[in-house]
Each structure stands twice: as structure tokens, then as C-alpha cells.
Design an enzyme around this catalytic site. Structure first.
Site, short mmCIF file in Angstrom:
data_model
loop_
_atom_site.label_atom_id
_atom_site.label_comp_id
_atom_site.label_asym_id
_atom_site.label_seq_id
_atom_site.Cartn_x
_atom_site.Cartn_y
_atom_site.Cartn_z
N HIS A 9 -4.93 2.53 6.82
CA HIS A 9 -3.95 2.14 5.81
C HIS A 9 -3.09 3.35 5.43
CE1 HIS A 9 -2.30 0.42 2.13
NE2 HIS A 9 -2.78 -0.76 2.51
N GLU A 149 -6.19 -12.67 4.03
CA GLU A 149 -7.28 -11.75 3.65
C GLU A 149 -8.06 -12.27 2.46
OE1 GLU A 149 -6.08 -7.79 2.43
OE2 GLU A 149 -8.13 -7.05 2.67
N ASP A 182 -12.50 -8.47 4.98
CA ASP A 182 -12.51 -7.11 4.43
C ASP A 182 -13.91 -6.84 3.86
OD1 ASP A 182 -12.46 -5.13 2.28
OD2 ASP A 182 -10.29 -5.12 2.49
N HIS A 208 -10.67 -5.41 7.95
CA HIS A 208 -10.59 -4.19 7.13
C HIS A 208 -11.99 -3.67 6.91
CE1 HIS A 208 -6.50 -4.65 4.83
NE2 HIS A 208 -6.36 -4.13 6.04
N ARG A 214 -14.41 1.69 -2.38
CA ARG A 214 -13.12 1.92 -1.72
C ARG A 214 -12.90 3.39 -1.37
NH1 ARG A 214 -9.19 -3.12 -2.94
NH2 ARG A 214 -9.36 -3.11 -0.71
N GLU A 243 -9.55 1.05 5.39
CA GLU A 243 -8.76 0.97 4.16
C GLU A 243 -9.50 1.72 3.06
OE1 GLU A 243 -6.18 -2.60 2.48
OE2 GLU A 243 -8.30 -2.97 2.16
MN MN Z 1 -8.27 -5.08 2.48
#
Ligand code: MN
Length: 294
Positions: A9, A149, A182, A208, A214, A243
């Protein structure tokens, strides 16, 4: 399993998109061993294909466009004008992906991104389905696949699980639309990290990999071994894109919507390089798995 490409990303590298930012992000992507860049198609980034595409081509990268809707263009609205604005916005996004030489438009393309206040009404869902069928057709004519997504419950009321995404795909009924999964969102919403992948099978078009917080891959609580075993079992050969977000690199219209308030990393190169190695190790670990017939 051999992914078609390894993506990253753009917000790992930069929060704005000047020509200098583009060069930094795209060269960093290549140097860290990735072959695909995912660009958030932010209005504030004002991405000009005449500037960006030559740099993309210089580094030989594939391109994904990531998009999300807001209250002014939410296609789950009951207001026909808002829905029409959403359709136009998504078609324009597909046009931009195509102009960049990209092959995929993904993200929260089916509803507003941000804390939901209520569930989507039956009429809102019907508006969403009809719009996405039109957008999938438009994008397909440009050679751009449309990925839906799944996102956690705090970001959308519509698609929190792969099962819900598959049900919506059934209603959209267009071959150019696929599930975009994801791991960050799955970790919040799914029963485990394998069953949703197995349920998707050939309808899984984009992946993802994001950690539970994250931040850096492998430093959170996502069960990656189960996830990659499931990818290998279905014979997934699509892109795998890393990501990650930190308050060290911000694009307010997106990162505030995602509630990125902390510094989970500060050095983009270290983050990108270690994530690439982590993904490689996961893929090596599932090498003995022979896919079920597809
Ligand atoms: Mn994502």
C-alpha cells in the site's frame, strides 16, 4: 502457492502524492522486493496518470486502485442522487486505474467508510447491487477487475465477513466482481482465518495482509499459518498485498476514517522489507500443500 504479484500500500511510503512522493514510493516498492503498488485514489492526491504512469512503468510495477465512498456518494443510500454520484465516482475511479495501466479496483466500493449509524435498508442494498453490476461492467470493459473488500463492523454495516461478500456477489451476478479479503478485518469478524478463504475458492480475487493492529507483520495476533494454508489449499494465484498504517504517515481523509492514531512504525523501508520476508516465509511453509482441484 505462487502469487501473481506482491503488492504494498502506498501509505507505507507517503501521505501525499507529489511527483517526488510518487518516485519515492514507487522506487521504494521495487527496492523492497514488491511488484505491485496499491494507490488510494484520494481526491486530495489528485493522481495524474501523465505523471504517475511513466514512473510506474519505469519500475515495472502493477497497479491496484483502492477506493471508498462517503456520505455524499454512498451507493447504499435511498437517495437516487447520492447513489448516482456514487456510480459516477466509482466509474471515474475505474477510468483512473485503467489510465494508470492498472488491473484492479478494490476497497470499500460498496458503502460509505466510517462508523455506521444503522444497518443498510433493503432499498439501499438493492441500490448497491444494481450500481455495482453497472460499475463491474464498466470496469471490465477497461480490463479492470472489481474487488469488494470485507471490512470490520466499525467501518461498514454491509460486508463484515466473506460469507456476506459471497452473498452480495451472488446478487450482483457479474463475472468481473470478486471478493477482496483482508486479514486485519477477518481477524476481527471471522470464526477463524481459513474457513472464509475456503468458502471463497475461485471467487477470491485479491488479498490484503494486515496485522491485527495494522502495524508490522508478525508482531500481532493474526493467525497467518492458517490463512496461508487455506490460500494454498484453494490454489490462490492472485496478488498478495501488504497493508499497514501508522500515524507516522498520514493522509487524513483515509487514515482518520480508519482510526490510525498511533505510531506503530516510523521507518517505511524496514517495515516493507520485513513484511516481504514474512510473506515469503509463510509461502515457503505451505509449499508442500497441493491445491484442491478448482
Ligand atoms: Mn484492506
Amino acid at each position: 502457492m505462487t502469487p501473481e504479484s506482491f503488492g504494498i500500500h502506498a501509505l507505507v511510503w507517503t501521505g501525499t502524492w507529489t511527483p517526488a512522493d510518487a518516485r519515492k514510493a514507487l522506487s521504494g516498492t521495487r527496492q523492497a522486493g514488491y511488484t505491485r503498488i496499491e494507490l488510494p485514489l484520494l481526491d486530495t492526491w489528485n493522481i495524474d496518470p501523465a505523471v504517475t504512469k511513466p514512473i510506474v512503468d519505469e519500475f515495472g510495477l502493477k497497479v491496484t486502485g483502492n477506493q471508498f465512498l462517503t456520505e455524499v456518494n454512498d451507493i447504499t443510500s435511498e437517495d437516487p442522487q447520492i447513489v448516482a454520484a456514487g456510480e459516477a465516482y466509482l466509474k471515474k475511479s475505474a477510468d483512473l486505474v485503467a489510465a494508470l495501466g492498472g488491473d484492479l479496483l478494490c476497497g470499500t466500493v460498496y458503502s460509505r467508510l466510517g462508523r455506521p449509524e444503522k444497518p443498510v435498508s433493503p432499498r439501499g442494498r438493492a441500490n448497491c447491487v444494481a450500481t455495482l453490476r453497472t460499475v463491474a461492467e464498466h470496469a471490465g470493459n477497461l480490463g479492470v477487475k472489481l474487488g469488494l473488500e470485507l471490512c470490520n463492523r466499525y467501518e461498514t454495516p454491509l460486508l463484515n465477513t466473506a460469507r456476506q461478500a459471497l452473498d452480495l456477489l451472488d446478487e450482483i451476478d457479474h463475472p468481473n466482481a470478486c471478493v477482496h479479503i483482508d486479514t486485519y478485518h477477518m481477524h476481527i469478524e471471522e470464526t477463524d482465518m481459513a474457513t472464509p478463504v475456503l468458502a471463497c475458492g475461485t471467487r477470491l480475487g485479491y488479498v490484503h495482509v494486515g496485522e491485527s493492529h495494522r502495524g508490522p507483520l508478525g508482531t500481532g495476533t493474526v493467525d497467518y499459518p492458517s490463512f496461508f494454508r487455506a490460500l494454498a489449499t484453494i490454489g490462490y494465484t492472485g496478488p498478495v498485498t501488504f497493508e499497514s498504517f501508522s500515524s507516522a504517515v498520514l493522509a487524513p481523509e483515509l487514515t482518520h476514517a480508519l482510526c490510525i492514531w498511533r505510531d506503530l512504525w516510523t521507518d517505511s523501508t524496514t517495515l516493507a522489507t520485513s513484511a516481504r520476508q514474512f510473506i515469503d516465509a509463510q509461502i515457503r511453509a505451505v509449499d508442500p500443500i497441493r491445491p484442491l482441484s478448482r
